[in-house]
Design a protein around this motif. Structure first.
Motif, PDB file in Angstrom:
ATOM      1  N   GLY A   4       7.750 -26.717 -28.644  1.00 57.88           N
ATOM      2  CA  GLY A   4       6.736 -27.730 -28.899  1.00 57.88           C
ATOM      3  C   GLY A   4       6.238 -28.483 -27.673  1.00 57.88           C
ATOM      4  N   VAL A   5       6.390 -27.946 -26.467  1.00 57.09           N
ATOM      5  CA  VAL A   5       5.915 -28.637 -25.267  1.00 57.09           C
ATOM      6  C   VAL A   5       5.059 -27.722 -24.402  1.00 57.09           C
ATOM      7  CG1 VAL A   5       7.921 -30.172 -25.197  1.00 57.09           C
ATOM      8  CG2 VAL A   5       7.922 -28.112 -23.808  1.00 57.09           C
ATOM      9  N   MET A   6       4.279 -28.363 -23.556  1.00 54.59           N
ATOM     10  CA  MET A   6       3.493 -27.661 -22.552  1.00 54.59           C
ATOM     11  C   MET A   6       3.907 -28.175 -21.176  1.00 54.59           C
ATOM     12  SD  MET A   6      -0.261 -27.644 -24.394  1.00 54.59           S
ATOM     13  CE  MET A   6      -1.007 -26.421 -23.323  1.00 54.59           C
ATOM     14  N   LEU A   7       3.630 -27.398 -20.157  1.00 54.56           N
ATOM     15  CA  LEU A   7       3.883 -27.788 -18.779  1.00 54.56           C
ATOM     16  C   LEU A   7       2.540 -28.067 -18.119  1.00 54.56           C
ATOM     17  CD1 LEU A   7       5.709 -27.983 -16.204  1.00 54.56           C
ATOM     18  CD2 LEU A   7       5.214 -25.547 -15.877  1.00 54.56           C
ATOM     19  N   ALA A   8       2.425 -29.221 -17.461  1.00 54.47           N
ATOM     20  CA  ALA A   8       1.215 -29.582 -16.728  1.00 54.47           C
ATOM     21  C   ALA A   8       1.567 -29.711 -15.256  1.00 54.47           C
ATOM     22  CB  ALA A   8       0.650 -30.892 -17.259  1.00 54.47           C
ATOM     23  N   LEU A   9       0.795 -29.041 -14.413  1.00 53.29           N
ATOM     24  CA  LEU A   9       1.030 -29.061 -12.967  1.00 53.29           C
ATOM     25  C   LEU A   9      -0.260 -29.386 -12.222  1.00 53.29           C
ATOM     26  CD1 LEU A   9       2.910 -25.652 -12.474  1.00 53.29           C
ATOM     27  CD2 LEU A   9       3.954 -27.918 -12.644  1.00 53.29           C
ATOM     28  N   VAL A  10      -0.089 -30.002 -11.059  1.00 50.84           N
ATOM     29  CA  VAL A  10      -1.152 -30.065 -10.066  1.00 50.84           C
ATOM     30  C   VAL A  10      -0.563 -29.486  -8.790  1.00 50.84           C
ATOM     31  CG1 VAL A  10      -2.692 -31.498  -8.691  1.00 50.84           C
ATOM     32  CG2 VAL A  10      -2.282 -32.078 -11.090  1.00 50.84           C
TER      33      VAL A  10
ATOM     34  N   VAL B 242      -6.737 -29.021  -1.292  1.00 48.79           N
ATOM     35  CA  VAL B 242      -7.336 -28.742  -2.594  1.00 48.79           C
ATOM     36  C   VAL B 242      -6.276 -28.929  -3.661  1.00 48.79           C
ATOM     37  CG1 VAL B 242      -8.495 -26.979  -3.973  1.00 48.79           C
ATOM     38  CG2 VAL B 242      -8.872 -27.066  -1.496  1.00 48.79           C
ATOM     39  N   HIS B 243      -6.607 -29.685  -4.709  1.00 46.90           N
ATOM     40  CA  HIS B 243      -5.705 -29.888  -5.845  1.00 46.90           C
ATOM     41  C   HIS B 243      -6.145 -28.987  -6.987  1.00 46.90           C
ATOM     42  CE1 HIS B 243      -4.728 -33.956  -3.967  1.00 46.90           C
ATOM     43  NE2 HIS B 243      -3.739 -33.112  -3.732  1.00 46.90           N
ATOM     44  N   VAL B 244      -5.212 -28.168  -7.453  1.00 49.06           N
ATOM     45  CA  VAL B 244      -5.506 -27.172  -8.484  1.00 49.06           C
ATOM     46  C   VAL B 244      -4.642 -27.451  -9.706  1.00 49.06           C
ATOM     47  CG1 VAL B 244      -5.534 -24.711  -9.017  1.00 49.06           C
ATOM     48  CG2 VAL B 244      -6.019 -25.479  -6.689  1.00 49.06           C
ATOM     49  N   PRO B 245      -5.259 -27.789 -10.849  1.00 50.92           N
ATOM     50  CA  PRO B 245      -4.471 -27.997 -12.067  1.00 50.92           C
ATOM     51  C   PRO B 245      -4.051 -26.670 -12.681  1.00 50.92           C
ATOM     52  CG  PRO B 245      -6.791 -28.416 -12.485  1.00 50.92           C
ATOM     53  CD  PRO B 245      -6.671 -28.069 -11.029  1.00 50.92           C
ATOM     54  N   PHE B 246      -2.893 -26.678 -13.337  1.00 54.40           N
ATOM     55  CA  PHE B 246      -2.344 -25.471 -13.963  1.00 54.40           C
ATOM     56  C   PHE B 246      -1.581 -25.895 -15.213  1.00 54.40           C
ATOM     57  CE2 PHE B 246       0.998 -22.330 -14.627  1.00 54.40           C
ATOM     58  CZ  PHE B 246       0.315 -21.130 -14.493  1.00 54.40           C
ATOM     59  N   VAL B 247      -1.752 -25.170 -16.300  1.00 56.36           N
ATOM     60  CA  VAL B 247      -1.095 -25.479 -17.569  1.00 56.36           C
ATOM     61  C   VAL B 247      -0.395 -24.227 -18.094  1.00 56.36           C
ATOM     62  CG1 VAL B 247      -1.490 -26.147 -19.975  1.00 56.36           C
ATOM     63  CG2 VAL B 247      -2.765 -27.280 -18.147  1.00 56.36           C
ATOM     64  N   ALA B 248       0.828 -24.401 -18.580  1.00 58.14           N
ATOM     65  CA  ALA B 248       1.558 -23.316 -19.250  1.00 58.14           C
ATOM     66  C   ALA B 248       1.919 -23.792 -20.648  1.00 58.14           C
ATOM     67  CB  ALA B 248       2.814 -22.950 -18.470  1.00 58.14           C
ATOM     68  N   ASP B 249       1.591 -22.995 -21.649  1.00 62.03           N
ATOM     69  CA  ASP B 249       1.800 -23.357 -23.051  1.00 62.03           C
ATOM     70  C   ASP B 249       3.064 -22.685 -23.590  1.00 62.03           C
ATOM     71  OD1 ASP B 249       1.678 -23.947 -25.742  1.00 62.03           O
ATOM     72  OD2 ASP B 249      -0.413 -23.331 -25.977  1.00 62.03           O
ATOM     73  N   PHE B 250       4.084 -23.489 -23.835  1.00 59.53           N
ATOM     74  CA  PHE B 250       5.347 -22.996 -24.396  1.00 59.53           C
ATOM     75  C   PHE B 250       5.540 -23.455 -25.843  1.00 59.53           C
ATOM     76  CE2 PHE B 250       6.352 -23.319 -19.796  1.00 59.53           C
ATOM     77  CZ  PHE B 250       6.627 -21.991 -19.570  1.00 59.53           C
ATOM     78  N   ARG B 251       4.540 -24.081 -26.455  1.00 62.37           N
ATOM     79  CA  ARG B 251       4.729 -24.754 -27.746  1.00 62.37           C
ATOM     80  C   ARG B 251       5.348 -23.873 -28.829  1.00 62.37           C
ATOM     81  NH1 ARG B 251      -1.118 -27.241 -28.403  1.00 62.37           N
ATOM     82  NH2 ARG B 251      -1.526 -25.200 -27.500  1.00 62.37           N
TER      83      ARG B 251
END
Length: 137
Positions: free
Chosen positions: A39-45, A92-101
């Motif tokens: 039920g969680v996601m990972l958020a990165l910059v 440069v800042h690059v957002p990245f998301v991984a969905d583990f939900r």
């Protein structure tokens, strides 16, 4: 490539180069019974030099149990097209998301999300959390 922001959250998305995060900083997940969805996601910059941003960059993210057993792994690849909005030499800042939900946690206990920029196994950044059975009220 350096990790500047890393958090577990309820939801995250990237829109127009911006990272949107809802309910960040998760360290506990309570479920009625197990196995249960994480039920969680990972958020990165990620921060990169202009040279790094212009080439293909890889990242490996995995969920592990307390013994280091890999439960799931995501391999990502990104390349940024720099526009006129960047100054020469500007990082440069690059957002990245991984969905583990929907990934299933087999049991209550300690887990971690290990983040390996450039798919290097040495010294991953790790976000730990505990899964527990929800106590009835």
């Amino acid at each position: 490539m350096d990790i500047r922001v890393a958090t577990l959250c309820d939801f995250a998305q990237v829109r127009e180069g911006l990272l949107f995060v809802s309910s960040a900083g998760i360290t506990r997940v309570y479920r009625e019974s197990f196995p249960a969805p994480i039920g969680v996601m990972l958020a990165l910059v990620l921060e990169m030099s202009p040279v790094e941003a212009g080439i293909s960059n890889k990242i490996k993210v995995r969920v592990e149990d307390a013994d280091g057993l890999k439960l799931v792994e995501i391999l990502g690849e990104m390349q940024v097209k720099l526009g006129s909005g960047h100054d020469p030499g500007e990082m440069v800042h690059v957002p990245f998301v991984a969905d583990f939900r929907n990934m299933k946690l087999p049991n209550p206990g300690r887990y971690q999300v290990a983040i390996c920029p450039e798919v290097e196994e040495a010294n991953p950044v790790a976000l730990g959390f505990r899964a527990a059975v929800r106590n009835p009220a």
